[in-house]
Design a protein around this motif. Sequence first.
Motif, PDB file in Angstrom:
ATOM      1  N   PRO A 294      16.843  55.142 107.946  1.00 30.70           N
ATOM      2  CA  PRO A 294      15.514  55.260 107.329  1.00 30.70           C
ATOM      3  C   PRO A 294      14.584  56.171 108.128  1.00 30.70           C
ATOM      4  CG  PRO A 294      15.627  53.256 108.611  1.00 30.70           C
ATOM      5  CD  PRO A 294      17.007  53.887 108.677  1.00 30.70           C
TER       6      PRO A 294
ATOM      7  N   THR B 231       8.549  55.645 109.357  1.00 31.11           N
ATOM      8  CA  THR B 231       7.476  54.934 108.650  1.00 31.11           C
ATOM      9  C   THR B 231       8.031  53.767 107.836  1.00 31.11           C
ATOM     10  OG1 THR B 231       7.620  56.585 106.884  1.00 31.11           O
ATOM     11  CG2 THR B 231       5.891  56.905 108.536  1.00 31.11           C
ATOM     12  N   ASP B 232       9.174  53.970 107.177  1.00 32.94           N
ATOM     13  CA  ASP B 232       9.788  52.886 106.400  1.00 32.94           C
ATOM     14  C   ASP B 232      10.267  51.764 107.314  1.00 32.94           C
ATOM     15  OD1 ASP B 232       9.349  54.308 104.059  1.00 32.94           O
ATOM     16  OD2 ASP B 232      11.316  55.278 104.136  1.00 32.94           O
ATOM     17  N   TRP B 233      10.847  52.147 108.419  1.00 33.53           N
ATOM     18  CA  TRP B 233      11.352  51.168 109.393  1.00 33.53           C
ATOM     19  C   TRP B 233      10.198  50.331 109.938  1.00 33.53           C
ATOM     20  CZ3 TRP B 233      14.657  53.010 114.191  1.00 33.53           C
ATOM     21  CH2 TRP B 233      15.261  51.894 114.804  1.00 33.53           C
TER      22      TRP B 233
ATOM     23  N   ARG C  95       7.277  49.825 108.580  1.00 36.30           N
ATOM     24  CA  ARG C  95       6.732  48.999 107.505  1.00 36.30           C
ATOM     25  C   ARG C  95       7.563  47.745 107.303  1.00 36.30           C
ATOM     26  NH1 ARG C  95       8.572  49.141 102.816  1.00 36.30           N
ATOM     27  NH2 ARG C  95       9.267  51.306 102.836  1.00 36.30           N
ATOM     28  N   LEU C  96       8.884  47.868 107.305  1.00 35.26           N
ATOM     29  CA  LEU C  96       9.742  46.701 107.119  1.00 35.26           C
ATOM     30  C   LEU C  96       9.618  45.720 108.284  1.00 35.26           C
ATOM     31  CD1 LEU C  96      11.722  45.282 105.281  1.00 35.26           C
ATOM     32  CD2 LEU C  96      13.559  46.375 106.543  1.00 35.26           C
TER      33      LEU C  96
ATOM     34  N   GLU D 160       6.519  43.856 107.434  1.00 34.61           N
ATOM     35  CA  GLU D 160       6.736  43.011 106.249  1.00 34.61           C
ATOM     36  C   GLU D 160       7.617  41.798 106.571  1.00 34.61           C
ATOM     37  OE1 GLU D 160       8.323  45.525 103.196  1.00 34.61           O
ATOM     38  OE2 GLU D 160       6.406  46.533 102.851  1.00 34.61           O
TER      39      GLU D 160
ATOM     40  N   THR E 229       5.547  55.474 114.546  1.00 38.81           N
ATOM     41  CA  THR E 229       5.990  56.145 113.322  1.00 38.81           C
ATOM     42  C   THR E 229       6.101  57.654 113.490  1.00 38.81           C
ATOM     43  OG1 THR E 229       3.705  56.254 112.544  1.00 38.81           O
ATOM     44  CG2 THR E 229       5.037  54.364 111.811  1.00 38.81           C
TER      45      THR E 229
ATOM     46  N   THR F 211      15.808  44.603 111.663  1.00 38.71           N
ATOM     47  CA  THR F 211      15.336  45.274 110.453  1.00 38.71           C
ATOM     48  C   THR F 211      16.156  46.527 110.148  1.00 38.71           C
ATOM     49  OG1 THR F 211      13.610  46.361 111.748  1.00 38.71           O
ATOM     50  CG2 THR F 211      12.991  44.372 110.545  1.00 38.71           C
TER      51      THR F 211
ATOM     52  N   MET G 295      18.063  47.026 106.641  1.00 38.86           N
ATOM     53  CA  MET G 295      17.740  48.182 105.802  1.00 38.86           C
ATOM     54  C   MET G 295      18.958  49.027 105.465  1.00 38.86           C
ATOM     55  SD  MET G 295      14.321  49.688 107.599  1.00 38.86           S
ATOM     56  CE  MET G 295      13.818  50.795 106.291  1.00 38.86           C
TER      57      MET G 295
END
Length: 175
Positions: free
Chosen positions: A14, A17-19, A21-22, A25, A34, A103, A107
């Motif tokens: 990933p 930024t996606d990493w 975010r997860l 979350e 990021t 994570t 992912m």
Amino acid sequence: MISYNVFLDRDRLPAATDWARLIREAGFDVHLDTGFEPASHSGYLPCPDDRTGFEYYLESFAEPTLEIGEAGAKAIGARNTVASLRFSGRPSDRAAAVAAAATLTAMTDGVLFDTEPGHFIAADEALAWARNERYQPVAVYRRRSARRKARLTAPVILRLLIILVLVIAIYWLRK
């Protein structure tokens, strides 16, 4: 140095930024930087600054090593990349590495290898592992004992007999 290794397909890696975010979350209080590039970054990764973080390395993976073992190689399957997250043992560094490793595993449908107990953890169990909940490893690497068991082989028996004869001869000569 403690290490968590995530085996994954490089195509599923990933964006940072996606990493990050997860991680948030999933409920972890870890702030992954990021601004780094997961495919090319190598070295220390601050979370969010130099007081907390871990070393991150991404390498191709083709051949299982002895440390992985047969069961681990089967669990890893055809995954072609390994992300290594290493840290020195500070609790804050451990928390950051655990959250990031779990994570990333979830992912990418990867397999996480926790080197301390030798557990290989599937993607669907990774977050439970990170939260110290019950999880079932898909494979376990059992370290061989560093100490070898003594075996009475012919050369060993011969040496013991020679030593015994010498002790008896010395004892008899001293009388």
